[in-house]
Design a protein around this motif. Structure first.
Motif, PDB file in Angstrom:
ATOM      1  N   GLU A   5       0.831  -1.202   0.000  1.00 35.94           N
ATOM      2  CA  GLU A   5       0.000   0.000   0.000  1.00 35.94           C
ATOM      3  C   GLU A   5       0.868   1.256   0.000  1.00 35.94           C
ATOM      4  O   GLU A   5       0.576   2.213  -0.733  1.00 35.94           O
ATOM      5  N   ILE A   6       1.914   1.252   0.799  1.00 37.90           N
ATOM      6  CA  ILE A   6       2.825   2.405   0.846  1.00 37.90           C
ATOM      7  C   ILE A   6       3.495   2.604  -0.507  1.00 37.90           C
ATOM      8  O   ILE A   6       3.544   3.711  -1.040  1.00 37.90           O
ATOM      9  N   LEU A   7       4.011   1.527  -1.070  1.00 39.09           N
ATOM     10  CA  LEU A   7       4.716   1.601  -2.353  1.00 39.09           C
ATOM     11  C   LEU A   7       3.796   2.088  -3.466  1.00 39.09           C
ATOM     12  O   LEU A   7       4.168   2.974  -4.245  1.00 39.09           O
ATOM     13  N   ASN A   8       2.596   1.550  -3.553  1.00 37.93           N
ATOM     14  CA  ASN A   8       1.649   1.981  -4.585  1.00 37.93           C
ATOM     15  C   ASN A   8       1.276   3.446  -4.422  1.00 37.93           C
ATOM     16  O   ASN A   8       1.191   4.179  -5.409  1.00 37.93           O
ATOM     17  N   ALA A   9       1.063   3.887  -3.188  1.00 33.46           N
ATOM     18  CA  ALA A   9       0.716   5.287  -2.946  1.00 33.46           C
ATOM     19  C   ALA A   9       1.866   6.201  -3.335  1.00 33.46           C
ATOM     20  O   ALA A   9       1.649   7.257  -3.943  1.00 33.46           O
ATOM     21  N   MET A  10       3.084   5.812  -2.995  1.00 37.19           N
ATOM     22  CA  MET A  10       4.249   6.642  -3.326  1.00 37.19           C
ATOM     23  C   MET A  10       4.481   6.724  -4.822  1.00 37.19           C
ATOM     24  O   MET A  10       4.864   7.774  -5.344  1.00 37.19           O
ATOM     25  N   LYS A  11       4.247   5.644  -5.529  1.00 36.98           N
ATOM     26  CA  LYS A  11       4.457   5.651  -6.982  1.00 36.98           C
ATOM     27  C   LYS A  11       3.348   6.404  -7.707  1.00 36.98           C
ATOM     28  O   LYS A  11       3.592   6.960  -8.773  1.00 36.98           O
ATOM     29  N   SER A  12       2.145   6.448  -7.135  1.00 31.06           N
ATOM     30  CA  SER A  12       1.039   7.125  -7.808  1.00 31.06           C
ATOM     31  C   SER A  12       1.006   8.625  -7.517  1.00 31.06           C
ATOM     32  O   SER A  12       0.442   9.392  -8.291  1.00 31.06           O
ATOM     33  N   ASP A  13       1.597   9.047  -6.408  1.00 28.12           N
ATOM     34  CA  ASP A  13       1.621  10.465  -6.057  1.00 28.12           C
ATOM     35  C   ASP A  13       3.042  10.850  -5.649  1.00 28.12           C
ATOM     36  O   ASP A  13       3.522  10.443  -4.600  1.00 28.12           O
ATOM     37  N   LYS A  14       3.683  11.646  -6.454  1.00 28.26           N
ATOM     38  CA  LYS A  14       5.091  12.006  -6.213  1.00 28.26           C
ATOM     39  C   LYS A  14       5.276  12.940  -5.023  1.00 28.26           C
ATOM     40  O   LYS A  14       6.388  13.228  -4.631  1.00 28.26           O
ATOM     41  N   ASN A  15       4.195  13.442  -4.427  1.00 26.85           N
ATOM     42  CA  ASN A  15       4.301  14.290  -3.242  1.00 26.85           C
ATOM     43  C   ASN A  15       4.408  13.475  -1.958  1.00 26.85           C
ATOM     44  O   ASN A  15       4.699  14.030  -0.910  1.00 26.85           O
TER      45      ASN A  15
END
Length: 66
Positions: A5-15
């Motif tokens: 979940e963390i990885l997907n969120a970080m890759k989808s939003d660069k902020n």
């Protein structure tokens, strides 16, 4: 949050950023508005992904997706 979940969120939003302090074994995920503590082991697993880069070292490591 799980590592995926963390990885997907970080890759989808660069902020989004991930903070890891190896000495205290603490980690937090910041989505641009709120910071939430995450499991240290999940954060270390996310850190191993090649798309994640260290952007700053202050009181631990601050990571962001490339």
């Amino acid at each position: 949050m799980t590592a995926l979940e963390i990885l997907n969120a970080m890759k989808s939003d660069k902020n989004c950023i991930l903070w890891i302090n190896h000495e205290r074994r603490e980690a937090a995920y910041h989505d641009g508005q709120y910071a939430v503590p995450v499991a240290f082991n999940n954060a270390v697993l996310v850190r191993s992904d090649p798309a994640i880069q260290i952007i700053e070292k202050r009181d631990g490591e601050i990571l962001q997706a490339a």
